[in-house]
Design an enzyme around this catalytic site. Sequence first.
Site, short mmCIF file in Angstrom:
data_model
loop_
_atom_site.label_atom_id
_atom_site.label_comp_id
_atom_site.label_asym_id
_atom_site.label_seq_id
_atom_site.Cartn_x
_atom_site.Cartn_y
_atom_site.Cartn_z
N ASP A 247 0.87 -1.17 0.00
CA ASP A 247 0.00 0.00 0.00
C ASP A 247 0.92 1.23 0.00
O ASP A 247 2.13 1.12 0.25
CB ASP A 247 -0.94 0.00 1.21
CG ASP A 247 -2.16 0.89 0.96
OD1 ASP A 247 -2.10 1.75 0.05
OD2 ASP A 247 -3.17 0.75 1.67
C1 BGC Z 1 -5.13 3.19 0.14
C2 BGC Z 1 -5.16 2.16 -0.98
C3 BGC Z 1 -5.05 2.84 -2.31
C4 BGC Z 1 -3.79 3.67 -2.34
C5 BGC Z 1 -3.57 4.38 -3.66
C6 BGC Z 1 -3.99 4.16 0.00
O1 BGC Z 1 -4.17 5.24 0.86
O2 BGC Z 1 -5.07 2.54 1.38
O3 BGC Z 1 -6.34 1.38 -0.89
O4 BGC Z 1 -5.10 1.89 -3.35
O5 BGC Z 1 -3.88 4.64 -1.32
O6 BGC Z 1 -4.49 5.37 -3.86
#
Ligand code: BGC
Length: 700
Positions: A247
């Site tokens: 993530d």
């Molecule tokens: C989230 C993810 C997301 C990523 C990219 C993160 O803050 O937890 O689910 O895919 O950002 O936007």
Amino acid sequence: MSQIADRKPGTKPFKTPVPYEVASAKAEIVLAQMSLEEKIEYIGGHNYFFIKGVESHQLPRLYLVDSTQGVHLRTDLDSKLEVSTSFPAPIALTSTWNTELAYAYAQSVGEECRAGDIVVLLGPGVNMYRNSQNGRNFEYFGEDPFLAARLVEQYICGMQNTGTIATLKHFMCNNTDYRRRTSNSIVDERTMHEIYLPAFKAGIDAGAMAVMTSYNQINGEWAGQSGYVINDVLRKQLGFKWLVMTDWWSVWDPEKAIKSGLDLDMPGHGRKSPTDIEDFNNPFLRSNAMQLINDGKVSPEDIHRMAKNIITTSLAMGLDRPADTDLEGLLALFPRHAEIALQTAREGIVLLKNDNNVLPILTQDAHSVLLTGMFTHKNAFGGGAADVKGYDVETIYSALSKELGQIITYIEQPTDRELSSASIVLLSIGTMDSEAWDSPFELPDEVNQLILHAASLNPNVVVIMHSGRGVGMSKWIGKVAGLLYCWYPGQIGNVALAEILSGKINPSGKLPISIERRFEDSPAYPYIPEGEALYVGWDKDFDIDRPIHNIEYREGIFMGYRWYDRQGISPLFPFGYGLSYTRFSYSDIRLSQKTISDGETISVHFTITNNGLQDGSEVCQLYINDNESSLPRPLKELKGFARQFVAAGEKKDICIELQSRDFAFYDPAIHGWKLEPGTCTIMVGASSADIRLLATVQVV
Ligand code: BGC
């Protein structure tokens, strides 16, 4: 149109256009021409949402985009796509219990990705609903692992059959967003396998080609740099062979990350401080890798393996070949996507209360319907990465005015007289949830007071709830006549709401969660460290220099309705519950055989009859109980379901198949699933708390 023809739901897993072995051999050829520096460039993302291309090696740049409920367009990044459809949230999709719709929903999102040259969708999110305060519950598939798994496998096939890679996230046990980067989920092996992994496993078995790790720690290590989480659980136990990414900004020890089985660090660049997250000169994994190799802490082979998984995944999906995107054909599908979004809301809105048949409205001879409340002219939606704006957005007010015409009056702050003289008061309330923080289970006092005040003046108050999760309703539920749980509607879901209010559509959604009477009843309570409190905002999300706090999953496998059953606590609304404008009766349960042994299948037949005056669909649910077991087991475990349309006055025979593995439990002593001989009860009903038919089967 080649990429969109002939896409039908089915049980067959997705097959990559290029087989894994071929893609992997091809990746070796590409890698043989790449220097170590070039490989290192490959293991971290670029410009937030890209995997860098290497033109000299025909490796295309890959565009990754959020999310689960439609394509999150980022105006700062180039894309051919100008608009995207905003679908009802995945928790609404789950409330439909309709696996075909899950396929069509994901296929639609996938087609919009193709139209925007987006090759990796950063979804679906498949964490479980353990904690009603979790800010991301709307992005997920409810509390039951079996229901989530059946929808997720269709989601994956629907998405990937369009040529878009789906990403199962967030691996794993990320069931609260309260200080998600510094929380440590403490979970035992059986609980992982029975509750938190099945949706991931179903997605992997369906062919999902990417997995994103989570922010939290699991049993003492951050997921994205945990060899136990990635190498042992994800790769060895669940058999995942494709791309594993972090993530965004979630690994802290480059050596551990490189050795954990991870392939890609996202977004790739570093952070100078909690607030400055745009340090492009210090890409975290990429800038540390060479030093670690020189120090002998990681090897060039480790980097080779990481780059190879990324390249193999890309080659297997055929991304090295120019996409034969038929943009016009794909754009022509947008009206169909809106139809699917609408159908999701029609089947996913849950009628939870309907005293004295206050609904549908037209049958009540209503002369004036008063609309008021929070989300009448601006829709509630889930925020963060999952946020999708949509187009031609229908608000409650616009949809209701079209459906009900003159009898609808909107008043922002109605007087007591206006409240008491209306035939029906439609009161819109809800919550706007988001990733990066959790929100209180209880609604703000002023909202509760608003409802109580209206209910004290008018016996026909119908609450329209827009939220991504269960909220506290005990203070007023006994005083209102009706309650419709509408989740987040997306751009067109309010049309379905209007159709349900008018009676054009008979509600058929059923809760994919239990809604407790008070948060203290939940297995997740308490979880906030002493002396701390819930917060709103992103700044705390990057505050990682603070003590790790443990979240102990003490309830083990007894989560959701398994917990309420075991504790003898009756939730306000049980899992699987939802009303209709008609009545269904259940009869005549028959089993194809009385015993079942390993590898066998048993068919459970029964009949449902629509005893009312309106056509409708019923979601029939099948639970099992193992009467005696060497390890404690839940009183009920969902193992089958069927959504069936039945015309008024008619009956339908239903058949649900159970496989021997549906009777098994995970035994940590053997690190695997165990089928134990004995008697099992089969329960068929309209919800987890409304069992209508019983039968027994011997596991031999
Ligand atoms: C989230 C993810 C997301 C990523 C990219 C993160 O803050 O937890 O689910 O895919 O950002 O936007």
